[in-house]
Scaffold this motif. Sequence first.
Motif, short mmCIF file in Angstrom:
data_model
loop_
_atom_site.label_atom_id
_atom_site.label_comp_id
_atom_site.label_asym_id
_atom_site.label_seq_id
_atom_site.Cartn_x
_atom_site.Cartn_y
_atom_site.Cartn_z
N GLY A 1 0.71 -1.21 0.00
CA GLY A 1 -0.24 -0.07 0.07
C GLY A 1 0.76 1.31 -0.12
O GLY A 1 0.37 2.54 0.11
N GLU A 2 2.15 0.93 -0.07
CA GLU A 2 2.92 2.22 0.11
C GLU A 2 2.86 3.40 -0.88
O GLU A 2 2.58 4.53 -0.96
N VAL A 3 2.85 2.82 -2.49
CA VAL A 3 2.85 3.76 -3.28
C VAL A 3 1.37 4.31 -3.61
O VAL A 3 1.34 5.59 -3.74
N PRO A 4 0.49 3.51 -3.53
CA PRO A 4 -0.71 4.14 -3.56
C PRO A 4 -1.36 5.18 -2.58
O PRO A 4 -1.78 6.02 -3.02
N ALA A 5 -0.77 5.05 -1.20
CA ALA A 5 -1.21 5.90 -0.24
C ALA A 5 -0.44 7.18 -0.62
O ALA A 5 -0.84 8.17 -0.42
N LEU A 6 0.93 6.90 -1.00
CA LEU A 6 1.65 8.22 -1.31
C LEU A 6 1.04 9.16 -2.36
O LEU A 6 0.73 10.20 -2.43
N ASN A 7 0.63 8.37 -3.58
CA ASN A 7 0.11 8.84 -4.67
C ASN A 7 -1.19 9.51 -4.49
O ASN A 7 -1.18 10.82 -4.67
N GLU A 8 -1.99 9.21 -3.45
CA GLU A 8 -3.31 9.68 -3.18
C GLU A 8 -3.05 11.10 -2.36
O GLU A 8 -3.73 12.08 -2.67
N LEU A 9 -2.05 10.99 -1.22
CA LEU A 9 -1.74 12.10 -0.54
C LEU A 9 -1.11 13.17 -1.19
O LEU A 9 -1.27 14.36 -1.09
N ALA A 10 -0.13 12.87 -2.19
CA ALA A 10 0.45 13.78 -3.15
C ALA A 10 -0.46 14.75 -4.03
O ALA A 10 -0.28 15.71 -4.19
N ASP A 11 -1.48 13.64 -4.48
CA ASP A 11 -2.36 14.34 -5.21
C ASP A 11 -3.16 15.48 -4.43
O ASP A 11 -3.43 16.71 -5.03
N LYS A 12 -3.37 15.05 -3.11
CA LYS A 12 -4.29 16.10 -2.24
C LYS A 12 -3.18 17.16 -1.79
O LYS A 12 -4.14 18.45 -1.76
N TYR A 13 -2.29 17.22 -1.71
CA TYR A 13 -1.61 18.08 -1.05
C TYR A 13 -0.40 18.96 -1.86
O TYR A 13 0.40 19.59 -1.17
N HIS A 14 -0.36 18.33 -2.91
CA HIS A 14 0.82 18.74 -3.74
C HIS A 14 0.87 20.37 -3.93
O HIS A 14 2.01 21.16 -4.26
#
Length: 234
Positions: free
Chosen positions: A106-119
């Motif tokens: 779940g590491e990359v999917p979790a990072l991807n979701e949060l980066a999309d939200k907070y970039h």
Amino acid sequence: MVRVLLFFFTIFLSVSGNAQDENLYFSEALAMHLPKYDTKAQKAYRADDEERAKFLFDSLVNNCLKGSYLDNFKVKNLKKRVIPLDEIKKPLYLITNASWIVPTKGEVPALNELADKYHDRIDFVVLFWDNQKTAKALAKQYHKSIRVLYVDELSNESNYVIKNLKHSLGVPTSFLLTEDKKIVDIRRSVTHPYGVKSEESFNINHKAFSEGISTLLIRDSSELSQHAPEGKLP
């Protein structure tokens, strides 16, 4: 006698001083404290004492490295252009990694979701210790808002960067930095038992990344409020 006491007091202050000094760089803090940490950590690992090793790492970070400023290390983007870290202007979530390290499900999917939200408020960077071809292939799994950079250890052009960012604390390691590159925290990546389902792995990683993001946002808001009119936050 008074002179002797003053002498030892001065020595004590110089030795016990940590990374809270305003102009102390990460590389300088490492040079001061890493040898002692390495000796104790290696002893803990030889004894299979993971709890002691974690305590030592956390102590090194909290007492010696937090508050120092990350050096303006130069790395490369996927087009082989040299990128000084000072070029990145927002608060920074920097993850150092390598291709031979297999991330949890779940590491990359979790990072991807949060980066999309907070970039829009935080820059997310994954720095690979690999060549350009490998880093470019790995970049495909990350969201477009995550910048993938690399340092090719075999090129022998970045020994200073490699010594301080890779060989000192290992990988994968996350650095949480203010916009002026002051270190807020340094964290190991999440680990969990093999066989954990994808959804649970995602939740574990999401929680860990979210805590780091919250730390950066709280710190950023706190610093902004110091320069805002009374009662207002930009």
